[in-house]
Write a protein that holds these residues in place. Structure first.
Motif, short mmCIF file in Angstrom:
data_model
loop_
_atom_site.label_atom_id
_atom_site.label_comp_id
_atom_site.label_asym_id
_atom_site.label_seq_id
_atom_site.Cartn_x
_atom_site.Cartn_y
_atom_site.Cartn_z
N ASP A 90 -42.88 -3.31 38.73
CA ASP A 90 -44.31 -3.50 38.99
C ASP A 90 -44.89 -4.73 38.29
OD1 ASP A 90 -44.66 -1.33 40.70
OD2 ASP A 90 -44.68 0.04 38.99
N LEU A 91 -44.08 -5.35 37.44
CA LEU A 91 -44.54 -6.56 36.76
C LEU A 91 -43.96 -7.79 37.44
CD1 LEU A 91 -44.16 -5.60 32.96
CD2 LEU A 91 -46.11 -5.24 34.47
N THR A 92 -44.63 -8.92 37.27
CA THR A 92 -44.11 -10.16 37.84
C THR A 92 -42.91 -10.63 36.99
OG1 THR A 92 -45.46 -11.59 36.46
CG2 THR A 92 -46.44 -10.88 38.54
N GLN A 95 -44.20 -11.80 33.71
CA GLN A 95 -44.59 -10.70 32.81
C GLN A 95 -43.36 -10.01 32.22
OE1 GLN A 95 -47.04 -8.58 35.65
NE2 GLN A 95 -48.93 -9.12 34.57
N ASN A 96 -42.32 -9.86 33.04
CA ASN A 96 -41.07 -9.27 32.54
C ASN A 96 -40.50 -10.13 31.41
OD1 ASN A 96 -39.70 -6.79 33.77
ND2 ASN A 96 -40.57 -7.77 35.59
N GLU A 129 -44.29 -15.95 39.66
CA GLU A 129 -45.49 -15.11 39.78
C GLU A 129 -45.30 -13.96 40.77
OE1 GLU A 129 -47.31 -15.90 37.41
OE2 GLU A 129 -46.45 -17.90 37.13
N GLU A 130 -44.09 -13.82 41.28
CA GLU A 130 -43.83 -12.70 42.21
C GLU A 130 -43.48 -11.44 41.44
OE1 GLU A 130 -41.09 -13.32 45.47
OE2 GLU A 130 -41.71 -15.41 45.63
N LYS A 131 -43.85 -10.30 42.01
CA LYS A 131 -43.45 -9.05 41.38
C LYS A 131 -41.95 -8.86 41.54
CE LYS A 131 -47.52 -6.31 41.08
NZ LYS A 131 -48.24 -5.10 41.36
N ARG A 133 -40.35 -6.39 42.22
CA ARG A 133 -40.07 -5.55 43.39
C ARG A 133 -39.87 -6.38 44.65
NH1 ARG A 133 -40.86 -0.26 43.58
NH2 ARG A 133 -42.27 -0.16 41.82
N ARG A 140 -33.23 -10.86 41.44
CA ARG A 140 -33.51 -9.94 40.32
C ARG A 140 -32.48 -10.15 39.22
NH1 ARG A 140 -34.94 -4.03 43.00
NH2 ARG A 140 -36.59 -4.78 44.37
N HIS B 21 -51.47 0.64 36.50
CA HIS B 21 -50.79 0.66 37.80
C HIS B 21 -50.70 2.07 38.38
CE1 HIS B 21 -48.72 -3.35 36.75
NE2 HIS B 21 -49.78 -3.55 37.49
#
Lengths: 238, 263
Positions: A90-92, A95-96, A129-131, A133, A140, B21
């Motif tokens: 759920d994080l970009t 952010q990860n 900036e992409e999640k 997911r 990934r 979330h």
């Protein structure tokens, strides 16, 4: 000085022996493949190298630091990519990476610079900036490798990082990680797929809880395709 | 900035982001106590006669009585929820990321605990605000003095969650926690009825309620909401928090032998 030094490592799950007197050394800047069939003890060895488990006997040194006596100094020199994906979906991507950098004590400008560097290094800057997911499996995995490099570790451990990927993604990830050794990073790459190992890679074959072979992949293969040599070795009666 | 502080901020922020979330989790966390407050309390008001007991100075309605218990309930469920998310983290592998960081394990787990406590305090304040809007108000100063009590209660229940997560090996086993931890802790406490009421029906049940750390957490919150200090409740809650935390840290220390077969 060896980047990884393992001596006399034993481990068991209850009555089941998982590792028996495992020992090896890997020099700085080397790509070392840890090849073994399923159940050989690779994941157990990873859990010990990352201190998720503690061995009842034997020693592990990472970049000169005793993992048992100075765990924090040793872990600070270790980048880890686990077999199972450990991204927060759920994080970009950024952010990860930021979260992980903070777990290693990186903050402010230094953190931003390191994030930019590893994104560039793994060729995923445009996905920052992409999640997580929204990324495909290959991207990934690259994000996880980038994350493992954030704190500029001397040693990178990867536990079967290409499991479940198609041939193109596997080749891309294998190439990326081989390239990392050019700047002095030592790589320990666990796999059960012989085609990921190059002839001039260092190779350790783990079989039935023990080190079966240790040397240059090309020499161990002995002129045959490594896959064939590996199957002959590991299918021989005990 | 210190490495410790950097990690603390990151872990608390991640917990907060995860909470944001999961909007349904926030709604569920508020709906649950509100149902008790609006439905259960309305039904029981007639059945239960409450005498004047400290910290109350006068006769109170049943709704007023159970507000501190419902604050405790929010924190209890939140502690278990964070335990659930720790088990999920472990099954999904992200716990490995935390445990292989070069900071001491006790600090990383403390950060997790502080993050979970901060989130449950936010939920309690949201609940108190709704209760006030419905006319169930506490003394104004009580909303401030309850904060330290919420921190202590949140840490105690969060550390209980941490402890449970260190021993529960699979997500599926978590259902048992509902039956054997949440319900007994909640019902065998002073959250829904004063202990003297319980003593009238069973001495044994009264004694169990009296040693239940959740009772002390609820009483700590109850007194703090009325700007009063309850020393014994604080003592027992802090003691329980310390015991749970130490046991949880032990539960999370690296193992010399593995639990199950791996390749």
């Amino acid at each position: 000085m060896s980047a990884i030094r393992v001596e006399g490592l034993n481990y068991r799950y209850g009555a089941k022996q998982a590792l028996t007197d495992v020992g090896f050394e890997v020099g700085q800047g080397r790509f070392c493949a840890l090849l073994g069939p399923n159940g050989a003890g690779k994941s157990t060895l990873f859990n010990l190298l990352t201190r998720l488990f503690v061995p009842p006997s034997g020693q592990i040194h990472i970049a000169g630091h005793d993992l048992q006596r100075a765990p924090r100094a040793a872990l600070a020199q270790l980048g880890i990519v686990f077999q199972q994906s450990t991204l927060d979906l759920d994080l970009t991507v950024r952010q990860n990476l930021t979260y992980f950098a903070a777990l290693h004590g990186l903050s402010g400008k230094r953190r931003a610079l390191r994030i930019a560097h590893v994104l560039e290094r793994l060729d995923i800057a445009d996905r920052a900036e992409e999640k997580a997911r929204a990324l495909n499996g290959g991207h990934r995995r690259r994000t996880e490798i980038a994350r493992a490099l954030l704190h500029d570790p001397k040693v990178l451990l990867l536990d079967e990082p290409t499991v479940g990927f198609d041939a193109a993604a596997r080749a891309a990830i294998t190439d990326h990680v081989h390239d990392l050794t050019t700047d002095g990073t030592t790589v320990l790459w666990a796999t059960h797929l012989a085609d990921e190992v190059r002839p001039d890679d260092r190779l350790i074959v783990l079989h039935r809880t023990r080190v079966l072979r240790d040397g240059l992949a090309g020499e161990i293969a002995g002129g045959r395709p490594l896959q064939q040599a590996f199957l002959t070795m590991t299918q021989a009666p005990a | 900035m210190s490495r410790y502080l950097t990690a603390l901020i990151a872990i608390v922020l991640r917990e907060a982001l995860r909470f944001v979330h999961q909007r349904e989790r926030f709604v569920a966390a508020l709906v649950r106590p509100l149902v008790w407050l609006l439905v259960f309390a309305a039904g029981f008001r007639a059945a239960l006669g409450l005498s004047i007991i400290p910290p109350y100075q006068t006769y109170i309605t049943y709704e007023t009585y159970i507000v501190p218990g419902l604050c405790g309930m929010i924190m209890l469920f939140n502690g278990m929820q964070s335990s659930l998310s720790l088990i999920y983290d472990r099954e999904m592998g992200s716990m490995k990321l935390l445990l292989t960081s070069p900071l001491p394990r006790w600090w990383l787990l403390t950060c997790k605990l502080l993050g979970a406590t901060a989130i449950s305090i936010l939920q309690v304040y949201a609940f108190l605000a709704i209760a006030a809007a419905l006319g169930i108000k506490m003394p104004v100063a009580g909303y401030l003095t309850v904060l330290p009590a919420l921190v202590v209660a949140g840490l105690m229940l969060g550390s209980l969650g941490l402890l449970l997560s260190s021993f529960i090996k699979q997500l599926e086993n978590f259902a048992g926690v509902m039956n054997f931890v949440i319900f007994p802790m909640f019902f065998l406490s002073s959250a829904l009825y004063p202990l003297w009421k319980m003593a009238e029906s069973s001495e044994l049940l009264y004694n169990i309620c009296a040693v239940n750390p959740f009772t002390h957490a609820v009483e700590l919150i109850r007194f703090a909401l009325y700007v009063e200090f309850n020393g014994p409740a604080l003592f027992w809650t802090v003691l329980a928090a310390a015991v749970f935390t130490v046991a949880a840290l032990w539960g999370y220390s690296p193992r010399i032998t593995g639990p199950r077969g791996r390749g």
